[in-house]
Design a protein around this motif. Structure first.
Motif, short mmCIF file in Angstrom:
data_model
loop_
_atom_site.label_atom_id
_atom_site.label_comp_id
_atom_site.label_asym_id
_atom_site.label_seq_id
_atom_site.Cartn_x
_atom_site.Cartn_y
_atom_site.Cartn_z
N ASP A 288 7.06 -1.72 9.29
CA ASP A 288 5.82 -2.35 8.82
C ASP A 288 5.86 -3.82 9.22
OD1 ASP A 288 3.69 -1.30 6.36
OD2 ASP A 288 3.63 -3.41 6.96
N ASP B 62 4.35 -6.13 7.51
CA ASP B 62 4.22 -6.94 6.30
C ASP B 62 5.59 -7.03 5.59
OD1 ASP B 62 3.78 -7.91 3.75
OD2 ASP B 62 1.98 -6.72 3.39
N ASP C 66 7.90 6.58 10.75
CA ASP C 66 6.79 6.24 9.86
C ASP C 66 6.28 4.86 10.28
OD1 ASP C 66 5.07 5.67 7.80
OD2 ASP C 66 6.56 5.76 6.20
N LEU C 67 5.15 4.85 10.96
CA LEU C 67 4.60 3.60 11.52
C LEU C 67 3.58 3.02 10.54
CD1 LEU C 67 4.12 1.61 13.85
CD2 LEU C 67 2.59 3.31 14.88
N SER D 64 6.76 -2.97 14.55
CA SER D 64 5.69 -2.02 14.84
C SER D 64 6.20 -0.98 15.84
CB SER D 64 4.49 -2.78 15.38
OG SER D 64 3.39 -1.93 15.50
N GLY E 291 4.26 0.82 4.57
CA GLY E 291 3.87 0.38 3.23
C GLY E 291 5.04 0.54 2.28
N PHE F 229 0.87 -1.18 0.00
CA PHE F 229 0.00 0.00 0.00
C PHE F 229 0.90 1.23 0.00
CE2 PHE F 229 -2.71 3.26 1.60
CZ PHE F 229 -4.01 2.85 1.38
N GLY F 230 0.51 2.27 -0.74
CA GLY F 230 1.30 3.50 -0.68
C GLY F 230 1.70 4.03 -2.04
N THR G 113 -6.32 -0.53 14.38
CA THR G 113 -4.90 -0.52 14.74
C THR G 113 -4.52 0.84 15.33
OG1 THR G 113 -4.54 -1.97 12.85
CG2 THR G 113 -2.59 -0.99 13.80
N ILE H 214 6.31 5.59 1.30
CA ILE H 214 6.02 6.90 0.70
C ILE H 214 6.16 8.05 1.70
CG2 ILE H 214 3.51 6.49 0.97
CD1 ILE H 214 3.11 8.25 -1.53
N ASN I 231 -0.48 6.15 9.18
CA ASN I 231 -1.67 5.96 8.34
C ASN I 231 -2.07 4.49 8.46
OD1 ASN I 231 -3.67 5.93 6.44
ND2 ASN I 231 -2.30 6.13 4.68
N ALA J 208 5.93 -5.27 2.22
CA ALA J 208 6.07 -3.81 2.33
C ALA J 208 7.50 -3.45 2.69
CB ALA J 208 5.09 -3.28 3.39
C1 LIG Z 1 -2.87 2.09 5.02
S1 LIG Z 1 -1.27 1.40 4.80
C2 LIG Z 1 -0.29 2.88 4.79
C3 LIG Z 1 0.92 2.80 3.92
C4 LIG Z 1 1.65 4.12 3.73
N1 LIG Z 1 2.20 4.59 5.00
C5 LIG Z 1 0.74 5.19 3.17
O1 LIG Z 1 0.46 6.16 3.89
O2 LIG Z 1 0.29 5.08 2.02
C6 LIG Z 1 -0.98 0.72 6.41
C7 LIG Z 1 0.28 -0.09 6.51
O3 LIG Z 1 0.46 -0.40 7.90
C8 LIG Z 1 0.90 -1.72 8.05
N2 LIG Z 1 0.48 -2.16 9.40
C9 LIG Z 1 -0.73 -2.62 9.81
N3 LIG Z 1 -0.73 -2.85 11.14
C10 LIG Z 1 0.50 -2.51 11.58
C11 LIG Z 1 1.12 -2.52 12.86
N4 LIG Z 1 0.47 -2.93 13.95
N5 LIG Z 1 2.41 -2.10 12.94
C12 LIG Z 1 3.09 -1.71 11.85
N6 LIG Z 1 2.56 -1.70 10.62
C13 LIG Z 1 1.28 -2.08 10.48
C14 LIG Z 1 0.27 -2.48 6.90
O4 LIG Z 1 1.01 -3.62 6.58
C15 LIG Z 1 0.30 -1.41 5.78
O5 LIG Z 1 1.46 -1.52 5.01
#
Ligand SMILES: C[S@@+](CC[C@H](N)C(=O)[O-])C[C@H]1O[C@@H](n2cnc3c(N)ncnc32)[C@H](O)[C@@H]1O
Length: 265
Positions: free
Chosen positions: A161, A163, A137-138, A189, A141, A108-109, A209, A144, A204, A166
């Motif tokens: 991340d 994933d 940046d938590l 995380s 993805g 995602f991103g 979460t 970005i 984001n 990612a």
């Molecule tokens: C909506 S995407 C955002 C990606 C990018 N930061 C953006 O703004 O386009 C959320 C991302 O958070 C990751 N994610 C979900 N739960 C998480 C967690 N508990 N800790 C870290 N990453 C997490 C997902 O794998 C995904 O890549």
């Protein structure tokens, strides 16, 4: 106009042989090896007839996507947010000087989703005011937001991340932008950053979460630090603020029913 047909395959020659045998070899074709997609580009003179012919060549599962397009084959995209200019490659084409290379085929991103756009908007607007040295940046993805923070001038960026795809993609993007010295991508995380303090956290995430992690975010911020949070629908504003009752809302922006907040702790 052109008809683009994307076929999922690991063997483009075999697919082209079938297409040729059916008398449907297109004038434009390109194999995107990173994605395992063969793109066939036809002049869109009679797209229904072409698609009918192709339906006799391909199984339903093989065809990833069909659509009309102004270009016969996928072309790199460019978009800007404030002073940042992003370049989205189709394969691994090089960006122009000053552009941020951003591949997001595994994660995602891409920058097209409103939740990302809102984060980028708050980041570019608030950057001069917050002047962050260290950024987290938590849920990075594609990376970005980390790339954007570094592009605006942040010297130390940690991005995490859960994933692995990612993480792989974000690392690829960081390397392609020559930012490995300033951005560190880790699989993990918020707890991965427990011993570090940041001026700015970017998050984001989905509402579930975010609700779970937001109360812990002040713990990784320096006093007076800011968190930009997104992934919230406009109707969830009070719900998300209720988990951080001491936060000051610095700014909020909305788009297409999504809300992003800049919170000072
Ligand atoms: C909506 S995407 C955002 C990606 C990018 N930061 C953006 O703004 O386009 C959320 C991302 O958070 C990751 N994610 C979900 N739960 C998480 C967690 N508990 N800790 C870290 N990453 C997490 C997902 O794998 C995904 O890549």
């Amino acid at each position: 106009m052109f008809l683009q047909v994307k076929v999922r395959t690991a063997d483009p020659e075999e697919v082209l042989a079938r297409v040729r045998k059916a008398g449907l070899l297109p004038p434009h074709r390109k194999y995107l090896s990173g994605e395992g997609l063969l793109v066939l580009g036809y002049p869109a003179e009679n797209p229904d007839e072409t698609l009918r012919g192709l339906s006799r060549v391909f199984s339903f599962e093989e065809v990833e996507e069909t659509g009309l397009s102004e270009t016969p084959l996928p072309a790199p995209e460019r978009f800007s947010v404030g002073p940042l200019r992003f370049f989205v490659p189709v394969e691994a084409e090089a960006p122009a000087p000053g552009e941020i290379y951003l591949r997001s085929t595994l994660s995602f991103g891409s920058g097209r989703h409103p939740t990302t756009k809102l984060c980028l908007r708050l980041l570019t607007e608030l950057f001069p005011e917050v002047a962050p040295e260290a950024v987290f940046d938590l849920g990075c993805g594609s990376g970005i937001l980390a790339l954007a923070a570094a592009g605006l001038g942040a010297q130390r960026v940690l991005a995490a991340d859960i994933d692995p795809r990612a993480v792989r993609e974000a690392r690829h993007n960081v390397e392609r932008n020559g930012l490995s010295g300033r951005i560190l991508i880790i699989r993990g995380s918020l707890d991965s950053a427990a011993l570090v303090r940041f001026d700015l956290v970017l998050a984001n995430l989905t509402i579930g979460t975010l609700s779970a992690l937001l109360p812990e975010i002040p713990g990784v911020l320096r006093p007076g630090g800011v968190a930009i949070v997104s992934g919230i629908s406009s109707g969830q504003r009070e719900e998300i603020l209720s988990v951080v009752p001491r936060a000051e809302v610095l700014r909020e922006v909305t788009e297409e029913g999504w809300l992003a907040l800049a919170l000072r702790f």
